[in-house]
Write a protein that holds these residues in place. Structure first.
Motif, PDB file in Angstrom:
ATOM      1  N   ASN A 171      29.381  21.422  11.197  1.00  0.00           N
ATOM      2  CA  ASN A 171      29.024  19.995  11.238  1.00  0.00           C
ATOM      3  C   ASN A 171      29.082  19.408  12.646  1.00  0.00           C
ATOM      4  O   ASN A 171      29.018  18.197  12.823  1.00  0.00           O
ATOM      5  CB  ASN A 171      29.943  19.194  10.318  1.00  0.00           C
TER       6      ASN A 171
ATOM      7  N   GLU B   7      32.590  27.189   7.645  1.00  0.00           N
ATOM      8  CA  GLU B   7      31.739  27.175   8.831  1.00  0.00           C
ATOM      9  C   GLU B   7      31.656  28.555   9.495  1.00  0.00           C
ATOM     10  O   GLU B   7      32.560  29.374   9.391  1.00  0.00           O
ATOM     11  CB  GLU B   7      32.260  26.178   9.868  1.00  0.00           C
TER      12      GLU B   7
ATOM     13  N   SER C 132      26.787  12.874   2.681  1.00  0.00           N
ATOM     14  CA  SER C 132      25.368  13.237   2.699  1.00  0.00           C
ATOM     15  C   SER C 132      24.526  12.205   1.942  1.00  0.00           C
ATOM     16  O   SER C 132      23.310  12.356   1.866  1.00  0.00           O
ATOM     17  CB  SER C 132      25.178  14.620   2.075  1.00  0.00           C
TER      18      SER C 132
ATOM     19  N   THR D 248      25.667  18.080  -1.918  1.00  0.00           N
ATOM     20  CA  THR D 248      26.477  18.896  -1.000  1.00  0.00           C
ATOM     21  C   THR D 248      27.389  19.845  -1.750  1.00  0.00           C
ATOM     22  O   THR D 248      27.602  20.996  -1.350  1.00  0.00           O
ATOM     23  CB  THR D 248      27.300  17.987  -0.072  1.00  0.00           C
TER      24      THR D 248
END
Length: 289
Positions: free
Chosen positions: A154, A163, A258, A263
């Motif tokens: 992000n 991530e 979002s 999401t």
């Protein structure tokens, strides 16, 4: 001589005998054309010394020779004796590539090598002396720089759950000789962390310069630890450096930033109609109502 309100100057002066030859050390220059040819003595190089002798006497010195030696284990002298022949009075003779020695790879930067010399000749009293040679070598240092999660996360500069990030390190050369191209390796034993690129190439780093390198790592969607411990080290020939660092892990937080329910895999088992609104959020901009 002395004088009132003056500082006395003291120094050694050379006193030359009024007869016969008198040969003194005239110094040396470096020939490292078998190495990087920079005129300095670097780690791992084979060095040749161009040496000069001066006859400051009043007669020719006959059949002069010069020998060198060292007590250091960091150098190996393979050619330690040179004939200078006859040296006329008040003249200088230089021998190119008079001596040869090799420097141990892995020697510490700025190591001072003690050397001894001995001058002899048919009509000379043997004279001995000392000199020194300073060795240049690389000195690697690796340090953590930052997290880049702009592509697989992000872009908040943190290592969040789920991530894929780039862990950026800086390899610096704090020595006085080039750091040859090598390899850096990263490992992590923390549960939920996977190192995608465990080894990366490190290009040559000049003395006083630095080079950034990147490793790719991923975090599982669910993390049981709040910190990940990483071990990283860089190796360049006989030289290396390493560190252990802790990087904070950010657990995945379910939110509606979002502005949708897409999401996360939300499931609505009630008859109520849930919507996303931009008012009344506890944190962030959006909440579910």
């Amino acid at each position: 001589a002395t004088a009132y309100n003056k500082v006395t100057y003291q120094a050694e002066i050379m006193v030359i005998v009024p007869e016969g030859p008198y040969v003194v050390n005239g110094g040396y220059t470096i020939n490292d054309n078998e190495g990087n040819n920079n005129g300095a003595v670097d780690n791992g190089e084979t060095i040749k010394l161009n040496y000069t002798l001066n006859n400051v006497g009043v007669e020719t010195a006959s059949n002069v020779s010069l020998a060198i030696s060292s007590t250091s284990n960091d150098v190996t002298i393979s050619d330690n004796n040179e004939s200078f022949g006859d040296i006329a009075a008040n003249s200088t003779t230089t021998k190119e590539d008079a001596f040869t020695f090799s420097v141990r790879d892995g020697i510490e930067d700025q190591t001072v090598i003690p050397m001894s010399y001995s001058i002899s000749g048919d009509n000379l009293d043997t004279r001995s002396g000392e000199f020194s040679i300073t060795i240049n070598a690389p000195k690697p240092q690796i340090a953590f720089v930052r997290i880049n999660d702009s592509e697989g996360g992000n872009n908040n500069g943190a290592f969040d759950a789920g991530e894929t990030v780039k862990l950026i390190f800086k390899v610096s050369n704090n020595g006085h000789a080039p750091l040859a191209a090598g390899t850096a390796r990263l490992s992590c034993m923390t549960e939920g962390i996977t190192i995608v690129s465990e080894a990366v190439d490190v290009p040559m780093v000049n003395a006083g310069a630095s080079q950034n390198i990147e490793f790719i790592a991923t975090a599982a969607e669910t993390l049981s630890e709040s910190n990940a411990s990483f071990s990283v080290y860089v190796v360049s020939g006989a030289y290396m450096d390493g560190i252990i660092i802790d990087i904070a892990l950010v657990s995945q937080m379910e939110d509606w930033e979002s502005n949708s329910f897409n999401t996360y895999a939300w499931q609505n088992s009630s008859s109520a109609h849930w919507t996303i609104v931009s008012t009344g959020a506890y944190a962030g901009q959006y909440c579910a109502k």
